[in-house]
Design a protein around this motif. Structure first.
Motif, PDB file in Angstrom:
ATOM      1  N   TYR A  28      -8.084  62.572 -18.944  1.00  0.00           N
ATOM      2  CA  TYR A  28      -9.474  62.143 -18.780  1.00  0.00           C
ATOM      3  C   TYR A  28     -10.431  63.291 -18.497  1.00  0.00           C
ATOM      4  O   TYR A  28     -11.553  63.303 -19.003  1.00  0.00           O
ATOM      5  N   PHE A  29     -10.019  64.251 -17.673  1.00  0.00           N
ATOM      6  CA  PHE A  29     -10.986  65.220 -17.159  1.00  0.00           C
ATOM      7  C   PHE A  29     -10.741  66.678 -17.512  1.00  0.00           C
ATOM      8  O   PHE A  29     -11.647  67.482 -17.380  1.00  0.00           O
ATOM      9  N   VAL A  30      -9.562  67.039 -17.944  1.00  0.00           N
ATOM     10  CA  VAL A  30      -9.293  68.445 -18.256  1.00  0.00           C
ATOM     11  C   VAL A  30      -9.241  68.651 -19.767  1.00  0.00           C
ATOM     12  O   VAL A  30      -9.880  69.565 -20.302  1.00  0.00           O
ATOM     13  N   ASN A  31      -8.532  67.783 -20.464  1.00  0.00           N
ATOM     14  CA  ASN A  31      -8.345  67.952 -21.899  1.00  0.00           C
ATOM     15  C   ASN A  31      -9.553  67.515 -22.724  1.00  0.00           C
ATOM     16  O   ASN A  31      -9.648  67.844 -23.898  1.00  0.00           O
ATOM     17  N   THR A  32     -10.456  66.768 -22.138  1.00  0.00           N
ATOM     18  CA  THR A  32     -11.657  66.304 -22.836  1.00  0.00           C
ATOM     19  C   THR A  32     -12.821  66.283 -21.852  1.00  0.00           C
ATOM     20  O   THR A  32     -12.615  66.156 -20.654  1.00  0.00           O
ATOM     21  N   LYS A  33     -14.006  66.403 -22.344  1.00  0.00           N
ATOM     22  CA  LYS A  33     -15.187  66.451 -21.476  1.00  0.00           C
ATOM     23  C   LYS A  33     -16.039  65.190 -21.558  1.00  0.00           C
ATOM     24  O   LYS A  33     -17.030  65.071 -20.860  1.00  0.00           O
TER      25      LYS A  33
END
Length: 56
Positions: A28-33
């Protein structure tokens, strides 16, 4: 509310294993913004509910 939805998905994964919870958090938060605006609220829920160990 999207914040609650995301937090619940991360908590469900964490209940299976810490590694799965961390992977879901990263998804949710590291691999995509695209979910970045929800991160602060989700972090608050996770910390309040005792799932702070999955926060990167």
């Amino acid at each position: 509310m999207m914040i609650t939805f995301i937090a619940e998905r991360i908590k469900e994964a964490t209940d299976k294993s810490i590694e799965q919870g961390k992977a879901k958090y990263r998804a949710y938060f590291v691999n995509t913004k695209i979910y970045a605006k929800y991160k602060s609220g989700v972090d608050t829920i996770l910390e309040t509910d005792g799932y702070g160990e999955v926060i990167d």
